[in-house]
Design a protein around this motif. Structure first.
Motif, PDB file in Angstrom:
ATOM      1  N   VAL A 130     -14.675  41.799 -37.910  1.00 26.17           N
ATOM      2  CA  VAL A 130     -13.355  42.235 -38.378  1.00 26.17           C
ATOM      3  C   VAL A 130     -13.075  43.991 -38.938  1.00 26.17           C
ATOM      4  O   VAL A 130     -13.437  43.922 -39.928  1.00 26.17           O
ATOM      5  CB  VAL A 130     -11.836  41.513 -38.321  1.00 26.17           C
ATOM      6  N   PRO A 131     -12.700  45.187 -38.470  1.00 25.85           N
ATOM      7  CA  PRO A 131     -11.654  46.082 -39.095  1.00 25.85           C
ATOM      8  C   PRO A 131     -11.091  45.852 -40.051  1.00 25.85           C
ATOM      9  O   PRO A 131      -9.926  45.882 -40.091  1.00 25.85           O
ATOM     10  CB  PRO A 131     -11.557  47.155 -38.518  1.00 25.85           C
ATOM     11  N   GLU A 151      -0.456  44.714 -27.862  1.00 24.94           N
ATOM     12  CA  GLU A 151      -1.942  45.021 -27.977  1.00 24.94           C
ATOM     13  C   GLU A 151      -1.734  46.486 -27.359  1.00 24.94           C
ATOM     14  O   GLU A 151      -0.416  47.582 -27.691  1.00 24.94           O
ATOM     15  CB  GLU A 151      -1.906  44.591 -26.597  1.00 24.94           C
ATOM     16  N   VAL A 152      -2.997  47.163 -28.635  1.00 24.14           N
ATOM     17  CA  VAL A 152      -2.598  48.416 -28.318  1.00 24.14           C
ATOM     18  C   VAL A 152      -4.601  49.007 -28.370  1.00 24.14           C
ATOM     19  O   VAL A 152      -5.043  48.540 -29.230  1.00 24.14           O
ATOM     20  CB  VAL A 152      -2.407  49.389 -29.611  1.00 24.14           C
ATOM     21  N   TRP A 182     -11.937  45.245 -33.170  1.00 13.11           N
ATOM     22  CA  TRP A 182     -11.071  45.843 -33.029  1.00 13.11           C
ATOM     23  C   TRP A 182     -10.165  44.753 -32.543  1.00 13.11           C
ATOM     24  O   TRP A 182      -8.688  43.986 -32.827  1.00 13.11           O
ATOM     25  CB  TRP A 182     -10.414  47.203 -32.419  1.00 13.11           C
ATOM     26  N   ASN A 183     -10.497  44.367 -30.928  1.00 12.47           N
ATOM     27  CA  ASN A 183     -10.045  43.299 -29.619  1.00 12.47           C
ATOM     28  C   ASN A 183      -9.940  41.943 -31.013  1.00 12.47           C
ATOM     29  O   ASN A 183      -8.971  41.674 -30.767  1.00 12.47           O
ATOM     30  CB  ASN A 183     -10.544  43.297 -29.195  1.00 12.47           C
ATOM     31  N   ASN A 184     -10.999  41.702 -32.119  1.00  8.08           N
ATOM     32  CA  ASN A 184     -11.139  40.091 -32.600  1.00  8.08           C
ATOM     33  C   ASN A 184      -9.728  40.773 -33.977  1.00  8.08           C
ATOM     34  O   ASN A 184      -9.421  39.470 -33.916  1.00  8.08           O
ATOM     35  CB  ASN A 184     -12.107  40.537 -33.458  1.00  8.08           C
ATOM     36  N   LEU A 185      -9.507  41.685 -34.299  1.00  8.68           N
ATOM     37  CA  LEU A 185      -8.145  42.027 -34.917  1.00  8.68           C
ATOM     38  C   LEU A 185      -7.194  42.189 -34.695  1.00  8.68           C
ATOM     39  O   LEU A 185      -6.266  41.331 -34.892  1.00  8.68           O
ATOM     40  CB  LEU A 185      -8.146  43.714 -35.840  1.00  8.68           C
ATOM     41  N   GLN A 186      -6.733  42.385 -32.815  1.00 10.16           N
ATOM     42  CA  GLN A 186      -5.307  42.343 -33.105  1.00 10.16           C
ATOM     43  C   GLN A 186      -5.370  40.260 -31.990  1.00 10.16           C
ATOM     44  O   GLN A 186      -4.057  40.350 -32.186  1.00 10.16           O
ATOM     45  CB  GLN A 186      -5.556  42.751 -31.125  1.00 10.16           C
ATOM     46  N   GLU A 239      -4.319  46.673 -39.485  1.00  3.88           N
ATOM     47  CA  GLU A 239      -3.408  45.720 -38.980  1.00  3.88           C
ATOM     48  C   GLU A 239      -1.719  46.678 -38.745  1.00  3.88           C
ATOM     49  O   GLU A 239      -0.916  46.932 -38.503  1.00  3.88           O
ATOM     50  CB  GLU A 239      -3.271  44.444 -39.754  1.00  3.88           C
ATOM     51  N   THR A 240      -1.799  47.269 -40.946  1.00  4.89           N
ATOM     52  CA  THR A 240      -0.953  48.575 -40.399  1.00  4.89           C
ATOM     53  C   THR A 240      -0.907  49.901 -40.288  1.00  4.89           C
ATOM     54  O   THR A 240       0.214  49.759 -39.614  1.00  4.89           O
ATOM     55  CB  THR A 240      -1.129  49.031 -42.136  1.00  4.89           C
ATOM     56  N   SER A 241      -1.501  50.668 -39.225  1.00  8.69           N
ATOM     57  CA  SER A 241      -1.980  51.307 -38.338  1.00  8.69           C
ATOM     58  C   SER A 241      -0.842  50.723 -36.575  1.00  8.69           C
ATOM     59  O   SER A 241      -0.520  51.669 -36.265  1.00  8.69           O
ATOM     60  CB  SER A 241      -3.090  51.749 -38.089  1.00  8.69           C
TER      61      SER A 241
END
Length: 339
Positions: free
Chosen positions: A224-225, A321-322, A305-309, A97-99
């Motif tokens: 999740v990453p 969203e990235v 990545w999508n789960n993280l967001q 998330e920090t990135s």
């Protein structure tokens, strides 16, 4: 006389050869040492959750790749990212998330995730009193000592609470103003009836009777990453060979952890946890292994990545969203896993 001169001359030649060989060996050792490239890691916390990283150090996997890796603990995602951005570290081990936060601020040199280490949340719900039959409803109306606002532990915590029909803002007294490094001490001192803790602290508290593990946020949140190795885009561009070697060492360590017993893993990383008993460490490793917390390869895929967001969005912490390809580079991870 001639015979003596011949013997002396022969001995002189032997001495010259021995000195030359010693010098060559010395030069060879020095050259070999010089070939080790220095890489500085800043880790967000010291936790058995990151066992594969410590295995890579302890088993010499980094050195096998020609890398001299130094590790520094910088408690909290904000401190770790500041260390990376300011040049105090080459690589950071921190939540993905920090990135996204850095990218959303319009950075000209974004931070890129290149190797995933953990693939679930690593925290556990700890209750002050022993509960024989736990249900999430028991948190309603209670004081919950959570993690730092905007960090992955807090966001996953809220995601799981909502999943079980609990509104973190309305159904309980949520405390989030305690510094990350002091959360465990705050709970031990009497703050809160429930707390969200990493290992080995959670198991140590249980052993000492300070609290009892009643649930795993990792089991509840899915893949999740959670923690990845990342570096500035410029560093990766200028040090591709180094990043590949680093990723290969991590992959070797991930495979080693996956194929060895929890006790073997615990023994391998004991030097990084000098104040923790082997039985506690073995329990913690087994707990993480059983719920699939340790990634078995460094590839951070698009679904994760999508789960993280989605988790960030649910917590109201997603600035924008990235796309996966914007902040994730799987080139090195995919290459080392195919070799």
């Amino acid at each position: 006389m001639k015979k003596w001169m011949k013997v002396s001359f022969s001995m002189f030649l032997i001495c010259v050869l021995m000195v030359s060989l010693a010098a060559c060996n010395s030069d060879s050792s020095e050259n070999k040492a010089k070939k080790l490239e220095k890489v500085r890691i800043a880790e967000v916390t010291r936790s058995i959750f990151y066992a594969p990283q410590y295995v890579a150090l302890a088993k010499g996997f980094f050195k096998d790749e020609g890398l001299d890796v130094t590790l520094t603990t910088t408690p909290g995602g904000d401190k770790t990212m500041t260390t990376l951005l300011s040049g105090g570290a080459d690589i950071a081990l921190v939540g993905s998330e920090t990135s996204i936060y850095v990218y959303a601020q319009g950075s000209n040199d974004p931070v890129i995730n290149f190797a995933q280490l953990t693939q679930t949340d690593g925290t556990f719900l700890v209750a002050r009193n022993k509960i024989d039959h736990f249900s999430w409803d028991l948190l309603k109306g209670k004081t919950f000592l959570g993690q730092r606002k905007g960090g992955m532990p807090q966001m996953v915590g809220e995601f799981v609470l909502k999943k079980h029909g609990i509104d973190p803002r309305k159904d309980l007294n949520l405390i989030q103003n305690v510094d990350y490094a002091n959360i465990a001490n705050a709970f031990a001192s009497g703050t809160g009836e429930f707390v969200q803790l990493f290992e080995p602290t959670a198991s140590i508290f249980e052993k000492e009777g300070k609290g009892y593990i009643v649930a795993s946020f990792g089991k509840e949140s899915g893949h999740v990453p959670y923690t990845t190795f990342m570096a500035k885009q410029s560093y990766i561009k200028e040090n591709k060979a180094t990043v590949e070697k680093f990723t290969r060492a991590i992959y070797k360590a991930q495979q080693w952890v996956n194929t060895h017993s929890s006790e073997e893993v615990a023994k391998a990383v004991m030097t990084y946890f000098p104040d923790t008993d082997l039985d506690i460490m073995t329990t913690v490793v087994e707990r993480y292994k059983s719920q699939g917390s340790f990634a078995t390869d460094p590839i951070l895929d698009e679904e994760e990545w999508n789960n993280l967001q989605n988790i960030m969005k649910e917590a109201g912490e997603l600035p924008k969203e990235v796309d996966h390809k914007t902040l994730v580079n799987t080139e090195f991870a995919k290459k080392v896993t195919k070799q």
